[in-house]
Design a protein around this motif. Structure first.
Motif, PDB file in Angstrom:
ATOM      1  N   ARG A 208      -3.440  -1.762  -6.279  1.00 23.33           N
ATOM      2  CA  ARG A 208      -2.738  -1.213  -5.118  1.00 23.33           C
ATOM      3  C   ARG A 208      -3.580  -1.499  -3.869  1.00 23.33           C
ATOM      4  N   TYR A 209      -3.042  -2.307  -2.987  1.00 24.14           N
ATOM      5  CA  TYR A 209      -3.789  -2.794  -1.826  1.00 24.14           C
ATOM      6  C   TYR A 209      -3.323  -2.106  -0.543  1.00 24.14           C
ATOM      7  N   GLY A 210      -4.283  -1.594   0.214  1.00 28.21           N
ATOM      8  CA  GLY A 210      -3.997  -1.049   1.532  1.00 28.21           C
ATOM      9  C   GLY A 210      -4.343  -2.085   2.594  1.00 28.21           C
ATOM     10  N   LEU A 390      -4.425   6.498   1.950  1.00 30.99           N
ATOM     11  CA  LEU A 390      -5.104   5.314   1.414  1.00 30.99           C
ATOM     12  C   LEU A 390      -6.203   5.704   0.428  1.00 30.99           C
ATOM     13  N   ALA A 394      -4.932   3.684  -2.692  1.00 29.65           N
ATOM     14  CA  ALA A 394      -5.424   2.302  -2.720  1.00 29.65           C
ATOM     15  C   ALA A 394      -6.570   2.100  -3.705  1.00 29.65           C
ATOM     16  N   ILE A 397      -8.846  -2.510  -0.359  1.00 31.04           N
ATOM     17  CA  ILE A 397      -8.476  -2.532   1.059  1.00 31.04           C
ATOM     18  C   ILE A 397      -8.552  -3.971   1.564  1.00 31.04           C
ATOM     19  N   ASP A 411     -11.431   2.550  -2.299  1.00 32.32           N
ATOM     20  CA  ASP A 411     -10.523   3.211  -1.352  1.00 32.32           C
ATOM     21  C   ASP A 411     -11.002   3.031   0.079  1.00 32.32           C
TER      22      ASP A 411
END
Length: 712
Positions: A208-210, A390, A394, A397, A411
């Motif tokens: 999961r990318y922020g 986030l 996340a 990042i 994160d």
């Protein structure tokens, strides 16, 4: 005052004739088109830097461009011509012969190349500079014509990507079964502005990318380029971009979500058709076998569990049982955006693209979404400026800055620590190399003309050439916001509601016996579920809505500044920010309007671009500039952090803390609430309750509700 030609001769004595003629031609022929020193520097600055051969830094080139710009601004009657000798065409140095070299020298004293010397500027760079200037002039002509002809036509984003023969072969052969996303060596532009150049984006399946970065750098544009397949993604990877709200029609909300599973819908439709044929006796005898296949597939995809799963998603996003059966046309735009998010979560694409998903949600829904996404099985790329979100969601990042993408594991808090450490190391490495270079240069300068040390000097020169070119840390400019003080000592009450009832329809009270008060030292945050009446209460406090019963009291000297949740609706998108302020607050100079906008980060070219072409965060800053122009002494802010980048949110919090006046705001950004607010008001059950324990207590209350409802 010296002419442009004099400035060029003085600053660049070795400037060759071809380049001199080219630069003076630009300055003379296009001088009237330069609206700022930035535009002049963009046209000729790169060429002048190359000519200087590193003897002048960026600051010196900027100063020279400023002098050239000032010279061009003089009235024609007072200013000298930009060049005392302006050639009709560039000199072709290859055609200059000894026979008339003296005559040429008379025309361009000190500017011709020495015999055997070649031009110091790459011809391709000249062509690029000419193309840039022509594009700028064409754009200005188009903009001027649009001003007189109607609404602004916005620039479009575009993307280009280097092709990979290996990936193309694998794609065409069907051998690529990976769900990882690899986009390498790509560029993204928006009109003339380059947003990304030579960038790489690698998304590992299941992470999961922020995506973070300043407003206006291209985060939303990048998501759109991926979603539209302008950047190549393997065809077997399904992509869903939550961007537009669901269309309003007669479809119930729950059914709207279920329809996202096209496989299930198709099987159910075929099952109904086959059953109808068998019942009516029109069957051909093969329907039974096909029905068995359909039932097996429906069981395989757990079709019977789909309604329950869709209902859980809708409930988590705030749709109660009654709302789930309402038609989509009955919902407002904000709720339809929630429906779009619910459909995406239900569809479970291989790559889910989310752009500021928390903007449309209240605190309760945000906490639920954080929990739901933590168990997401495929890949997410989310643009968000909510630090807490986030940190909760996340696993990685991606930082967009300086036209590139940098990847960080962990994160947001981990990203901040690693980034700071990287910057410190980069600066230390740069400073160490600078000292080393200076040390070598001292040796070279000392023994340059010493025959006995000639070999050592040559060795040192070669060493300098081989050293990698390190750049100093490119620090992002600090965001500053300042609200002008409007503080005066008023005798209470300042702003209050006493026993207020309010409804739009008598059968449904929004508020009953509501009593609240605020003063010029208040820092109050209003929270509650969407539809609980937060925005309505703000409008009653401002006097925009009148109570059905009860009293609103406001001090006669109270001057309220209001920031609407839908602030973009208050802006004329077809004009520039400077024009916007000039129309709203006439009688001031352009410099005053620019200064006001600059206080909120809208400076230079941004101030004169059509507001429609600005990013969401930049439009918010324009709205802040407009709101604070009359110097209110009390601010009522409805979701002020929506679309703002993290740096601007921090700056906004500091500005509100320094402001000498009262503040009531609605927000769902946990960090912002903690930074600013001293009181927490919860809107629920047609009244407002003050939470003594602040946000921590409110969060605990919501989590307890989740546990009771089975969400946690």
């Amino acid at each position: 005052m010296a002419s442009c030609a004099d400035i060029l001769r003085s600053e660049f004595p070795d400037l060759d004739g071809e380049l001199f003629a080219y630069v003076t031609g630009i300055l003379h022929g296009s001088g009237a088109d330069f609206e700022s020193v930035d535009e002049l520097e963009e046209a000729v600055g790169e060429l002048l830097r190359e000519v200087s051969q590193d003897t002048k830094d960026d600051g010196a080139i900027r100063e020279i461009c400023q002098r050239l710009f000032n010279t061009l601004q003089l009235d024609e009657g007072q200013a000298q011509r930009c060049s005392q000798v302006l050639l009709d065409a560039p000199i072709q140095l290859s055609q200059i012969t000894d026979g008339y070299g003296d005559t040429s020298a008379d025309l361009l004293p000190g500017l011709l190349l020495k015999r055997g010397q070649t031009s110091m500027v790459n011809a391709k760079k000249l062509e690029k500079a000419e193309a840039r200037l022509k594009a700028k002039q064409d754009k200005r002509l188009e903009r001027d014509s649009l001003k007189s002809s109607g609404p602004v036509v916005l620039e479009e984003a575009s993307a280009s990507q280097a092709s990979s023969k290996k990936e193309t072969r694998m794609e065409s052969s069907g051998k690529n079964k990976s769900y990882d996303v690899r986009i390498e060596n790509f560029d993204v532009s928006f009109g003339e502005r380059v947003l990304l150049t030579g960038a790489d984006l690698n998304l590992a399946f299941g992470r999961r990318y922020g995506l973070v970065g300043r407003n206006g750098l291209g985060k939303t544009t990048l998501l759109k380029m991926i979603a539209s397949q302008s950047l190549r993604i393997p065809s077997h990877i399904s992509i869903l971009h939550v961007e537009q709200e669901v269309a309003g029609d007669e479809t119930p909300a729950l059914q709207s979500v279920l329809e996202c599973d096209t496989t299930r819908e198709s099987l159910l439709r075929e099952e109904r058709d086959l059953t109808a044929k068998i019942s009516s006796g029109r069957g051909e005898g093969t329907e039974g076998a096909r029905l068995s296949e359909i039932y097996a597939k429906l069981e395989e995809i757990e079709a019977d569990k789909a309604p329950a799963r869709a209902s859980v998603i809708l409930a988590g996003l705030g749709f109660n049982t009654k709302m789930q059966q309402q038609t989509t046309k009955e919902f407002s735009g904000g709720w339809r955006m929630r429906l779009a998010l619910a459909r995406a979560l239900f569809a479970r694409p291989d790559l889910l693209l989310l752009d500021e998903p928390t903007n449309m949600l209240d605190v309760r829904a945000i906490l639920w979404l954080e929990s739901y996404l933590q168990t997401w099985q495929s890949t997410i790329l989310v643009v968000s400026h909510d630090r807490n979100f986030l940190n909760a969601v996340a696993t990685d990042i991606i930082h967009l800055h300086s036209q590139r993408l940098d990847m960080y594991r962990g994160d947001f808090e981990n990203f901040m620590k690693i980034k700071e450490e990287r910057l410190k190391n980069q600066q230390r490495e740069y400073e160490a190399q600078q000292q080393y270079r200076e040390h070598i240069q001292v040796f070279i300068d000392r023994f340059r003309y010493n025959a006995n040390r000639a070999s050592q000097v040559q060795s040192k020169l070669k060493l300098l050439e081989k050293l990698p070119v390190l750049k100093p840390v490119d620090k992002e400019s600090e965001v500053t916001i300042r609200f002008p003080d409007g503080f005066e000592k008023f005798s209470p009450p300042i702003l209050q509601l006493d026993e207020v009832d309010f409804y739009y329809e008598p059968s449904h009270y929004i508020f009953h016996s509501l009593s609240v008060s605020a003063d010029l030292e208040s820092r109050i945050c209003v929270v509650g579920e969407n539809g609980a009446g937060k925005s309505t209460m703000l409008k009653i406090l401002m006097g925009e809505l009148a109570p059905v019963r009860g009293i609103r009291h406001a001090h006669r000297n109270l001057k309220i500044g209001y920031f609407s949740q839908h602030h973009v609706d208050q802006l004329d998108l077809n004009i520039s920010a400077v024009e916007l302020l000039a129309r709203k607050f006439p009688g001031k100079t352009e410099e005053e309007y620019r200064h006001q906008l600059g206080s909120y980060g809208i400076s230079g070219e941004l101030a004169v671009r059509p507001v429609a072409s600005l990013s969401g965060g930049q439009k918010s800053r324009v709205a802040f500039a407009q709101m604070t122009m009359p110097c209110p002494n009390f601010y009522i802010l409805d979701e002020p952090t929506n679309h703002l980048d993290m740096e601007t949110i921090e700056a906004l919090a500091k500005a509100l803390n320094k402001f000498r006046g009262g503040v009531i705001l609605v927000s769902h950004d946990e960090r912002f609430i903690r930074l600013v607010c001293q009181e927490l008001w919860v809107c629920e059950n047609a009244t407002v309750t003050r939470i003594e324990g602040g946000f921590d207590q409110y969060r605990d209350i919501l989590k307890e509700q989740f546990r009771k409802e089975g969400f946690l």
